[in-house]
Design an enzyme around this catalytic site. Structure first.
Site, PDB file in Angstrom:
ATOM      1  N   SER A  61      37.958  37.180  44.109  1.00 20.38           N
ATOM      2  CA  SER A  61      38.731  35.929  44.539  1.00 20.38           C
ATOM      3  C   SER A  61      38.425  34.682  43.874  1.00 20.38           C
ATOM      4  O   SER A  61      38.885  33.509  44.267  1.00 20.38           O
ATOM      5  CB  SER A  61      38.320  35.593  45.993  1.00 20.38           C
ATOM      6  N   ILE A  63      35.924  32.498  44.021  1.00 20.05           N
ATOM      7  CA  ILE A  63      35.504  31.469  45.054  1.00 20.05           C
ATOM      8  C   ILE A  63      33.965  31.136  44.860  1.00 20.05           C
ATOM      9  O   ILE A  63      33.179  31.906  44.818  1.00 20.05           O
ATOM     10  CB  ILE A  63      35.611  31.870  46.473  1.00 20.05           C
ATOM     11  N   HIS A  65      31.197  29.962  46.881  1.00 21.05           N
ATOM     12  CA  HIS A  65      31.174  30.164  48.333  1.00 21.05           C
ATOM     13  C   HIS A  65      30.464  28.981  49.091  1.00 21.05           C
ATOM     14  O   HIS A  65      29.576  28.273  48.200  1.00 21.05           O
ATOM     15  CB  HIS A  65      30.679  31.546  48.909  1.00 21.05           C
ATOM     16  N   LYS A 268      34.727  39.393  54.451  1.00 20.22           N
ATOM     17  CA  LYS A 268      34.897  38.015  54.763  1.00 20.22           C
ATOM     18  C   LYS A 268      36.539  37.947  55.283  1.00 20.22           C
ATOM     19  O   LYS A 268      36.810  36.663  55.450  1.00 20.22           O
ATOM     20  CB  LYS A 268      34.694  37.171  53.633  1.00 20.22           C
ATOM     21  N   ARG A 329      34.085  46.062  44.461  1.00 19.18           N
ATOM     22  CA  ARG A 329      32.883  45.786  44.821  1.00 19.18           C
ATOM     23  C   ARG A 329      31.976  46.760  44.451  1.00 19.18           C
ATOM     24  O   ARG A 329      32.192  48.042  44.913  1.00 19.18           O
ATOM     25  CB  ARG A 329      32.947  45.116  46.279  1.00 19.18           C
ATOM     26  N   ILE A 353      25.545  44.118  43.042  1.00 20.08           N
ATOM     27  CA  ILE A 353      25.988  42.542  43.134  1.00 20.08           C
ATOM     28  C   ILE A 353      27.428  42.614  43.536  1.00 20.08           C
ATOM     29  O   ILE A 353      28.230  42.293  42.788  1.00 20.08           O
ATOM     30  CB  ILE A 353      25.651  42.089  41.647  1.00 20.08           C
ATOM     31  N   CYS A 418      53.681  31.227  25.431  1.00 21.61           N
ATOM     32  CA  CYS A 418      53.897  31.555  26.694  1.00 21.61           C
ATOM     33  C   CYS A 418      54.507  30.249  27.340  1.00 21.61           C
ATOM     34  O   CYS A 418      53.772  29.301  27.562  1.00 21.61           O
ATOM     35  CB  CYS A 418      52.701  31.915  27.408  1.00 21.61           C
ATOM     36  N   CYS A 453      56.734  35.366  34.636  1.00 23.25           N
ATOM     37  CA  CYS A 453      57.306  36.586  33.954  1.00 23.25           C
ATOM     38  C   CYS A 453      56.343  37.322  33.559  1.00 23.25           C
ATOM     39  O   CYS A 453      56.863  38.535  32.958  1.00 23.25           O
ATOM     40  CB  CYS A 453      58.188  36.094  32.591  1.00 23.25           C
TER      41      CYS A 453
HETATM   42  C1  LIG Z   1      37.517  41.988  45.330  1.00 30.00           C
HETATM   43  C2  LIG Z   1      36.493  41.223  45.147  1.00 30.00           C
HETATM   44  C3  LIG Z   1      36.469  39.789  45.564  1.00 30.00           C
HETATM   45  C4  LIG Z   1      35.214  38.952  45.120  1.00 30.00           C
HETATM   46  N1  LIG Z   1      35.101  37.661  45.426  1.00 30.00           N
HETATM   47  C5  LIG Z   1      34.201  36.937  45.132  1.00 30.00           C
HETATM   48  C6  LIG Z   1      34.183  35.434  45.170  1.00 30.00           C
HETATM   49  O1  LIG Z   1      35.168  34.804  45.476  1.00 30.00           O
HETATM   50  N2  LIG Z   1      33.118  34.770  45.206  1.00 30.00           N
HETATM   51  C7  LIG Z   1      31.903  35.535  44.737  1.00 30.00           C
HETATM   52  O2  LIG Z   1      30.967  34.941  44.649  1.00 30.00           O
HETATM   53  N3  LIG Z   1      31.905  36.623  44.319  1.00 30.00           N
HETATM   54  C8  LIG Z   1      32.998  37.605  44.452  1.00 30.00           C
HETATM   55  N4  LIG Z   1      32.862  39.003  44.427  1.00 30.00           N
HETATM   56  C9  LIG Z   1      31.873  39.366  43.677  1.00 30.00           C
HETATM   57  C10 LIG Z   1      31.715  39.058  42.453  1.00 30.00           C
HETATM   58  O3  LIG Z   1      33.056  39.437  41.718  1.00 30.00           O
HETATM   59  C11 LIG Z   1      30.615  40.251  41.587  1.00 30.00           C
HETATM   60  O4  LIG Z   1      29.516  40.010  42.344  1.00 30.00           O
HETATM   61  C12 LIG Z   1      30.436  39.974  40.246  1.00 30.00           C
HETATM   62  O5  LIG Z   1      31.467  40.045  39.535  1.00 30.00           O
HETATM   63  C13 LIG Z   1      29.466  41.262  39.722  1.00 30.00           C
HETATM   64  O6  LIG Z   1      29.249  40.862  38.469  1.00 30.00           O
HETATM   65  P1  LIG Z   1      28.382  41.973  37.459  1.00 30.00           P
HETATM   66  O7  LIG Z   1      28.173  41.071  36.239  1.00 30.00           O
HETATM   67  O8  LIG Z   1      26.888  42.179  38.239  1.00 30.00           O
HETATM   68  O9  LIG Z   1      29.141  42.946  37.334  1.00 30.00           O
HETATM   69  P2  LIG Z   1      30.224  43.437  36.277  1.00 30.00           P
HETATM   70  O10 LIG Z   1      31.548  42.323  36.285  1.00 30.00           O
HETATM   71  O11 LIG Z   1      30.953  44.672  36.875  1.00 30.00           O
HETATM   72  O12 LIG Z   1      29.752  43.809  35.031  1.00 30.00           O
HETATM   73  C14 LIG Z   1      29.034  45.056  34.784  1.00 30.00           C
HETATM   74  C15 LIG Z   1      29.315  45.337  33.229  1.00 30.00           C
HETATM   75  O13 LIG Z   1      28.624  46.455  32.826  1.00 30.00           O
HETATM   76  C16 LIG Z   1      29.322  47.147  32.168  1.00 30.00           C
HETATM   77  N5  LIG Z   1      28.716  48.636  31.838  1.00 30.00           N
HETATM   78  C17 LIG Z   1      28.655  49.579  32.793  1.00 30.00           C
HETATM   79  N6  LIG Z   1      28.019  50.713  32.405  1.00 30.00           N
HETATM   80  C18 LIG Z   1      27.863  50.410  31.152  1.00 30.00           C
HETATM   81  C19 LIG Z   1      27.050  51.132  30.229  1.00 30.00           C
HETATM   82  N7  LIG Z   1      26.504  52.275  30.222  1.00 30.00           N
HETATM   83  N8  LIG Z   1      26.861  50.332  29.128  1.00 30.00           N
HETATM   84  C20 LIG Z   1      27.415  49.174  28.694  1.00 30.00           C
HETATM   85  N9  LIG Z   1      27.921  48.420  29.568  1.00 30.00           N
HETATM   86  C21 LIG Z   1      27.915  48.867  30.926  1.00 30.00           C
HETATM   87  C22 LIG Z   1      30.772  47.055  32.597  1.00 30.00           C
HETATM   88  O14 LIG Z   1      31.854  47.604  31.673  1.00 30.00           O
HETATM   89  C23 LIG Z   1      30.877  45.796  33.097  1.00 30.00           C
HETATM   90  O15 LIG Z   1      31.465  45.047  32.311  1.00 30.00           O
HETATM   91  C24 LIG Z   1      34.102  39.742  44.641  1.00 30.00           C
HETATM   92  C25 LIG Z   1      34.238  41.283  43.970  1.00 30.00           C
HETATM   93  C26 LIG Z   1      35.406  41.618  44.504  1.00 30.00           C
HETATM   94  C27 LIG Z   1      35.811  43.043  44.118  1.00 30.00           C
END
Ligand SMILES: Cc1cc2nc3c(=O)[nH]c(=O)nc-3n(C[C@H](O)[C@H](O)[C@H](O)COP(=O)(O)OP(=O)(O)OC[C@H]3O[C@@H](n4cnc5c(N)ncnc54)[C@H](O)[C@@H]3O)c2cc1C
Length: 491
Positions: A61, A63, A65, A268, A329, A353, A418, A453
């Site tokens: 999203s 956001i 928060h 939420k 998530r 996370i 674009c 588009c």
């Molecule tokens: C629908 C939705 C809405 C959300 N809205 C919000 C919001 O508004 N505000 C907010 O604060 N949070 C929000 N969140 C939560 C937030 O998006 C996540 O907490 C955050 O993006 C997690 O980041 P991350 O780096 O931990 O995981 P990711 O972004 O998933 O990064 C993990 C990375 O690890 C890589 N990886 C996996 N396995 C391996 C491997 N074996 N070798 C090398 N690389 C690997 C993956 O390719 C990926 O790029 C939302 C989540 C969702 C799904």
């Protein structure tokens, strides 16, 4: 398990030995990498996808928060509050789209006001500044597009909106500028611990390998698999899907603040979000899915999204919808799991996370830096660490005079590729030169293909620019790396 390195080469002898390798480059890994780039250590981030931010961090999203949804007993709440406060300085240093537009929680029935009061008390206990219980009149004054049925609500003025992928790209650019190596298409598959040298050797699926003294597992949905790769804790991450509708920037339904419904136990709720770049998001849903690659959207859920959104903002119209998408998530438990592994040496787990992970991510960087220090990583600051990255000029954000100056320096700023989002050829070239070589990478960096588009008119031009700038052939240009080839024949 604390330990000192027996590998003086980490200071610069053997190119393949790092002090810290971060597995996964979403918003968690990127913040950790940038935070560690402050110190005289060798840091690498390995990412299995072709670009960074291609996991959960690309579809959420967006956001920042307001600090009232979660109780302070949770680590995620404490990191959310700390992380949210760090965004203003980060934006000044890294120039990514971010705005504190404020958050509203709209109660549509009198019986929801009790839950609103609870959020207010929780926010106040959490130390949130400026949070306010609102009457019907006050909430309608703050957001006139709300339904006349609203009965009152909550206002958190410090809540904000951010472009999540641009945030990650900027963090990574800064980390790289300060010496961090970023290896993409690097899927970690095997990890071997050498007790003699106290180092991990990490092997990628494509045969590359590197050594490191410490590892951070920030692999998002796959943090459970990565944990097992290190013989560490055995936990299971499941995916909970969130589907969205994206509305055109011309919609009449764009609120000036983020509008939340009163939350449920698991989510939420479905929101109406004025994105920082001018479009509107409605969603997300919250559905468990077995498949961690399932990003499909369904007409049934999308119908539900519009219905929910219209209860709060009746002017939401299906005619304004330009696309739909979904994010997943990474669900582990109620809380984030950020700890030194108790089973595997020199490993920090950054798992589960889910929301508010984006908001908390700058504080996650800080927290993980301290955990690494706690298990023996020595941290000495560099004298030449540079917090700033170069500004990337955007035609759509410039005045006519600025545009003239840009075009005088580089005529490619005058060639609009674009037309929906006003993105010039020069901006596409800059994206490619910064390493964004897929259509999605270019899209997230520039916004080209994100308008009304959805790339109908500009995709072929972008493919040609990617080919020209990189030497890739038509069959090597992909949508998001790996097998996502876009062309069957030459353009
Ligand atoms: C629908 C939705 C809405 C959300 N809205 C919000 C919001 O508004 N505000 C907010 O604060 N949070 C929000 N969140 C939560 C937030 O998006 C996540 O907490 C955050 O993006 C997690 O980041 P991350 O780096 O931990 O995981 P990711 O972004 O998933 O990064 C993990 C990375 O690890 C890589 N990886 C996996 N396995 C391996 C491997 N074996 N070798 C090398 N690389 C690997 C993956 O390719 C990926 O790029 C939302 C989540 C969702 C799904």
């Amino acid at each position: 398990m604390g330990k000192k390195s027996s590998l003086p080469e980490t200071a610069g002898g053997n190119n393949d030995v790092y002090d810290v390798v971060i597995v996964g480059c979403g918003v968690s890994g990127a913040n950790i990498a940038r935070r560690l780039s402050v110190y005289k250590i060798r840091v690498a981030v390995v990412e299995k996808e072709t670009d960074v931010s291609f996991g959960t961090s690309k579809a959420n999203s967006g956001i920042v928060h307001g600090g009232f949804h979660h109780n302070r007993k949770y680590l995620k709440a404490r990191l959310e509050i700390q992380g949210a406060m760090m965004f203003d300085r980060l934006r000044r240093e890294l120039d990514f789209p971010f705005r504190r537009c404020g958050i509203i929680v709209a109660a549509m029935h009198e019986d929801e006001m009790k839950a609103v009061e609870h959020l207010y008390m929780q926010g106040t206990d959490n130390g949130v500044i400026g949070i306010e219980m609102c009457s019907r009149e006050r909430i309608l004054d703050l957001e006139p597009k709300l339904s006349q049925d609203v009965v009152g609500g909550l206002y958190a003025p410090a809540g904000g909106i951010v472009e999540p992928y641009r945030f990650v790209f900027a963090l990574v650019e800064s980390a790289k500028k300060n010496g961090v190596s970023v290896l993409t298409d690097y899927k970690l598959e095997v990890a071997n611990w050498d007790a003699g040298t106290t180092t991990w050797t990490l092997h990628a699926a494509d045969g590359r390998s590197l050594c490191t003294r410490f590892v951070v597992n920030s692999a998002g949905l796959y943090a459970d698999e990565v944990s097992r790769t290190f013989g560490a804790e055995d936990f299971s991450i499941s995916a909970r899907k969130g589907e969205y509708y994206l509305l055109d920037r011309l919609t009449k339904a764009r609120p000036s603040r983020v509008v939340f419904p009163v939350p449920t136990a698991v989510s939420k709720g479905m929101l109406v979000i004025p994105t920082v770049e001018g479009t509107v998001l409605v969603g997300p849903t919250a559905d468990a899915t077995e498949d961690k690659t399932d990003l499909a959207t369904t007409s049934m859920r999308l119908e539900q999204i519009l219905d929910s959104g219209r209860k709060m903002i009746p002017s939401l119209s299906r005619n304004d919808v330009i696309t739909s998408f979904a994010g997943l998530r990474p669900v582990l438990d109620e809380d984030f799991y950020i700890e030194a592994s108790k089973k595997a040496p020199a490993l920090i787990q950054v798992a589960g996370i889910q929301s508010p992970g984006l908001t908390a991510s700058p504080a996650i960087g800080e927290y993980v830096k301290d955990l690494l220090k706690g298990i023996g990583l020595e941290l000495t600051e560099k004298s030449d660490w540079d917090p700033f990255i170069d500004r990337h000029p955007r035609v759509r954000e410039s005045t006519p005079y600025e545009r003239d100056e840009l075009i005088a320096k580089d005529p490619a700023y005058g060639n609009l590729v674009c037309r929906c989002e006003n993105v010039s050829e020069a901006e596409i070239v800059e994206a490619v030169r910064l390493g964004h070589r897929t259509l999605d990478g270019v899209k997230y960096f520039t916004r080209a293909q994100m308008g009304r588009c959805q790339g109908g008119f500009c995709t072929y031009k972008i493919i040609k620019i990617i080919m020209r700038e990189t030497g890739l052939t038509y069959d090597q240009v992909t949508k998001h790396g790996h097998a996502s080839r876009v062309l069957e024949g030459e353009l």
